[in-house]
Design an enzyme around this catalytic site. Structure first.
Site, short mmCIF file in Angstrom:
data_model
loop_
_atom_site.label_atom_id
_atom_site.label_comp_id
_atom_site.label_asym_id
_atom_site.label_seq_id
_atom_site.Cartn_x
_atom_site.Cartn_y
_atom_site.Cartn_z
CG ASN A 142 18.19 34.20 52.97
OD1 ASN A 142 17.47 34.17 51.96
ND2 ASN A 142 17.91 33.53 54.07
CE LYS B 235 15.74 35.61 55.99
NZ LYS B 235 15.50 35.59 57.41
CD GLU C 219 13.28 32.79 57.62
OE1 GLU C 219 13.35 32.87 56.38
OE2 GLU C 219 13.70 33.68 58.38
N GLY D 97 16.13 37.72 62.44
CA GLY D 97 15.06 38.70 62.22
C GLY D 97 14.52 39.31 63.50
CB SER E 111 20.13 40.31 64.30
OG SER E 111 18.76 39.94 64.36
P1 PGA Z 1 18.47 38.35 59.57
O1 PGA Z 1 18.29 36.94 58.81
O2 PGA Z 1 19.81 38.89 59.16
O3 PGA Z 1 17.33 39.20 59.07
O4 PGA Z 1 18.40 38.06 61.02
C1 PGA Z 1 19.37 36.05 58.69
C2 PGA Z 1 18.93 34.84 57.94
O5 PGA Z 1 17.77 34.43 58.08
O6 PGA Z 1 19.70 34.24 57.15
#
Ligand code: PGA
Length: 245
Positions: free
Chosen positions: A8, A10, A93, A169, A208
């Site tokens: 992802n 984003k 999000e 995150g 994460s």
């Molecule tokens: P992250 O995000 O791996 O940066 O924690 C995961 C996600 O939002 O799908």
């Protein structure tokens, strides 16, 4: 079924960075695990032109409407027409910053499924909800509301991503045991909801996921893959997550 790693991205990357990623990724990707990538909507067409069929490309959101006067929205029908394979719906999000709710997401999920897009439906609890002991019941509600009144034609159409909000995150990962407990519960709920396929649907863990914790997480019985943000941005890291060092 192979483990599935979904990137992802984003709202990240320039066109050059997208091109550089695929150049490096394609050299070493061996298909040991399935790899799907969700770039920004503006980069979907480019990503589709740079990958071969072994890497699936999809969107991070789409509208509940197929087309019409909905300025600024992403049509699931057009996503399919473009060659898109899947869509991520209900990411935390989107729930947090764009007021999406499980009830409202139900229309999006059904619309995307009607276009033969595969849906990755995200669920997960906040830290406050976890500490209040509400994790399992909250996730059950998110599943019942978001997947209300729908059927699926095969096990590939629907994927669930469990993403504890407090782990996204933040560098904090759920322990493999914490994740497994929730995944097992999700599998039970899916089994009741979709008796024919529920037990076989893929359930991804997100929050994460990194190269140093991926193997332990994927080693859990009910974890079928990962939804990865930060660690999916560099080709080298995503390759490692896909089992290609
Ligand atoms: P992250 O995000 O791996 O940066 O924690 C995961 C996600 O939002 O799908």
């Amino acid at each position: 079924m192979k483990k599935l790693l979904v990137a992802n991205w984003k709202m990240n990357k320039t066109q050059k960075e997208v091109a550089d990623f695929f150049l490096e990724f394609k050299k070493s990707f061996s298909e040991k695990r399935d790899a799907w990538i969700a770039p920004q909507t503006l980069h979907l067409e480019m990503a589709l032109s740079l990958t071969k069929s072994h890497v699936k490309i999809g969107a991070q959101n789409c509208s509940e409407f197929l087309n019409g006067a909905y300025t600024g929205e992403i049509s699931p029908a057009s996503l399919k027409d473009l060659g898109g394979h899947f869509v991520i719906l209900g990411h935390s999000e989107r729930r947090q910053y764009f007021s999406e709710t499980s009830k409202g997401l139900n229309a999006k999920v059904r619309s995307a499924i009607s276009q033969n897009l595969k849906v990755i439906y995200c669920v997960g609890e906040t830290l406050t909800e976890r500490e209040a002991g509400q994790t399992l019941s909250l996730i059950e509600d998110q599943l019942h509301q978001g997947l209300n009144d729908m059927s699926i034609a095969n096990t590939e159409n629907l994927i669930i991503a469990y993403e504890p909000v407090w782990a996204i995150g933040t560098g904090k990962t759920a322990t493999p045991a914490q994740a497994q407990e929730v995944h097992a519960h999700i599998r039970q709920v899916l089994h009741h909801k979709f008796p024919a396929f529920g037990k076989m649907l893929r359930i991804l863990y997100g929050g994460s996921v990194k190269t140093d914790n991926v193997e332990e997480l994927l080693g859990q019985k009910d974890i079928d893959g990962g939804l990865v943000g930060g660690a999916s941005l560099k080709a080298k890291d995503f390759l490692a997550l896909c089992g290609d060092k």
